[in-house]
Scaffold this motif. Sequence first.
Motif, PDB file in Angstrom:
ATOM      1  N   PHE A  63      16.633  26.137 -25.593  1.00  0.00           N
ATOM      2  CA  PHE A  63      17.687  25.130 -25.442  1.00  0.00           C
ATOM      3  C   PHE A  63      18.570  25.555 -24.266  1.00  0.00           C
ATOM      4  N   ALA A  64      18.789  24.661 -23.304  1.00  0.00           N
ATOM      5  CA  ALA A  64      19.608  25.002 -22.143  1.00  0.00           C
ATOM      6  C   ALA A  64      20.366  23.775 -21.665  1.00  0.00           C
ATOM      7  N   SER A  65      21.542  24.006 -21.067  1.00  0.00           N
ATOM      8  CA  SER A  65      22.349  22.890 -20.557  1.00  0.00           C
ATOM      9  C   SER A  65      22.506  22.910 -19.042  1.00  0.00           C
ATOM     10  N   GLY A  66      21.981  23.938 -18.381  1.00  0.00           N
ATOM     11  CA  GLY A  66      22.322  24.067 -16.966  1.00  0.00           C
ATOM     12  C   GLY A  66      21.190  24.517 -16.076  1.00  0.00           C
ATOM     13  N   ASN A  67      21.479  25.543 -15.308  1.00  0.00           N
ATOM     14  CA  ASN A  67      20.576  26.047 -14.281  1.00  0.00           C
ATOM     15  C   ASN A  67      19.219  26.481 -14.838  1.00  0.00           C
ATOM     16  N   GLY A  68      19.249  27.170 -15.955  1.00  0.00           N
ATOM     17  CA  GLY A  68      17.996  27.559 -16.589  1.00  0.00           C
ATOM     18  C   GLY A  68      17.355  28.819 -16.044  1.00  0.00           C
ATOM     19  N   SER A  69      18.156  29.705 -15.437  1.00  0.00           N
ATOM     20  CA  SER A  69      17.542  30.940 -14.921  1.00  0.00           C
ATOM     21  C   SER A  69      17.035  31.823 -16.065  1.00  0.00           C
ATOM     22  N   ASN A  76      20.815  33.778 -29.259  1.00  0.00           N
ATOM     23  CA  ASN A  76      21.593  33.352 -28.095  1.00  0.00           C
ATOM     24  C   ASN A  76      21.838  34.548 -27.193  1.00  0.00           C
ATOM     25  N   ILE A  77      22.085  34.253 -25.914  1.00  0.00           N
ATOM     26  CA  ILE A  77      22.524  35.295 -24.987  1.00  0.00           C
ATOM     27  C   ILE A  77      23.897  34.914 -24.456  1.00  0.00           C
ATOM     28  N   HIS A  78      24.770  35.926 -24.366  1.00  0.00           N
ATOM     29  CA  HIS A  78      26.161  35.661 -23.974  1.00  0.00           C
ATOM     30  C   HIS A  78      26.600  36.704 -22.945  1.00  0.00           C
ATOM     31  N   PRO A  79      27.303  36.234 -21.875  1.00  0.00           N
ATOM     32  CA  PRO A  79      27.635  37.166 -20.790  1.00  0.00           C
ATOM     33  C   PRO A  79      28.925  37.960 -20.995  1.00  0.00           C
ATOM     34  N   SER A  80      29.040  38.649 -22.119  1.00  0.00           N
ATOM     35  CA  SER A  80      30.121  39.617 -22.316  1.00  0.00           C
ATOM     36  C   SER A  80      29.649  40.627 -23.348  1.00  0.00           C
ATOM     37  N   LEU A 109      34.849  47.087 -19.156  1.00  0.00           N
ATOM     38  CA  LEU A 109      33.407  46.854 -19.234  1.00  0.00           C
ATOM     39  C   LEU A 109      33.056  45.373 -19.232  1.00  0.00           C
ATOM     40  N   ALA A 110      32.086  45.026 -18.417  1.00  0.00           N
ATOM     41  CA  ALA A 110      31.439  43.718 -18.524  1.00  0.00           C
ATOM     42  C   ALA A 110      30.136  43.946 -19.275  1.00  0.00           C
ATOM     43  N   GLY A 111      29.463  42.867 -19.671  1.00  0.00           N
ATOM     44  CA  GLY A 111      28.226  43.100 -20.396  1.00  0.00           C
ATOM     45  C   GLY A 111      27.482  41.838 -20.756  1.00  0.00           C
ATOM     46  N   VAL A 112      26.389  42.075 -21.435  1.00  0.00           N
ATOM     47  CA  VAL A 112      25.498  41.010 -21.905  1.00  0.00           C
ATOM     48  C   VAL A 112      25.139  41.319 -23.353  1.00  0.00           C
ATOM     49  N   THR A 113      25.162  40.287 -24.192  1.00  0.00           N
ATOM     50  CA  THR A 113      24.824  40.472 -25.604  1.00  0.00           C
ATOM     51  C   THR A 113      23.796  39.436 -26.044  1.00  0.00           C
ATOM     52  N   VAL A 114      22.767  39.880 -26.744  1.00  0.00           N
ATOM     53  CA  VAL A 114      21.838  38.976 -27.418  1.00  0.00           C
ATOM     54  C   VAL A 114      22.151  39.063 -28.909  1.00  0.00           C
ATOM     55  N   ILE A 169      20.808  41.660 -15.524  1.00  0.00           N
ATOM     56  CA  ILE A 169      20.622  42.263 -16.854  1.00  0.00           C
ATOM     57  C   ILE A 169      20.028  41.229 -17.809  1.00  0.00           C
ATOM     58  N   GLU A 170      20.585  40.014 -17.792  1.00  0.00           N
ATOM     59  CA  GLU A 170      20.103  38.965 -18.704  1.00  0.00           C
ATOM     60  C   GLU A 170      18.601  38.731 -18.558  1.00  0.00           C
TER      61      GLU A 170
END
Length: 186
Positions: A6-12, A106-110, A131-136, A171-172
Motif C-alpha cells: 500500500f503506497a500513497s506517493g513516490n513508491g521508492s 509499516n515503515i516509518h522514518p524515525s 538520533l534520526a532513524g528508521v523503524t519497521v 536505510i529504508e
Amino acid sequence: PRIAVFASGNGSNFQAIADAIQNGELHAELVLVVTDKPQAYVVERAQKMGIEPFAFNPAEYGSKAMYEEMLKGKLLNHGVEWIVLAGFMRLIGPMLLSAFENRIVNIHPSALPAFPGKDAIGQTLAAGAELAGVTVHFVDAGMDTGSIIAQETFPVAGRGRAEVEDQIHAIEHRLYPATLQQLFSR
Ligand code: GRF
C-alpha cells in the motif's frame, strides 16, 4: 507469501521490495499495489514492474469501513496474506486490522516511539534530536504505535535535511526487504 504493498506517493520503498523479490533476496509474491492516490508515481512504478496497480478514491466511499470492506474483498480475491505499508498516508481501520491480524507492517522514518505521524524527519530536525532513524513495526489502530520489529538509528550531528533524508531512504531500502524476509521465514 503473497503480499500487497500500500503506497500513497513516490513508491521508492515499493521499488526496493519489488527489486529484492526480483533478485531473489526476498521470497514473496507481490501480487497487488494499492494506492489511495491515482496520480501517485507508485502506479507507474507498478506498471513498469508488471504488477497490478489498484487505485481507489476514498472520497467515493461513505466511510473508512466501506472502502476497507471493498479492499478486503480485493485482497482476499488475490490471496493476499500480508499487507506491507510503504508511505500509505491513512490509518488502517478495524475492518482490515481484524482480517489481517499481525499481518500488516509499516515503515516509518524515525526512531519510534519518537516522532510518530507526519513529517517525522522534519519533527526530528526541529526537535534537535541526537538520533534520526528508521523503524519497521507491526500496525495497530494507533498512529505508528505498533510493536517494533526492526530499527536503525544514526547521529544527526548537524547535518541538513537533504543529507538526513538521503540516509534515511538508503536505510529504508535495505532494511525493509531484509526485515520482511526475516519475518516471512520465521
Ligand atoms: C518513507 O520515508 C516511509 O518511511 C514513510 O513514507 C515514505 C515513503 O517513501 N512512511 P516512498 O513513497 O516509499 O518513496
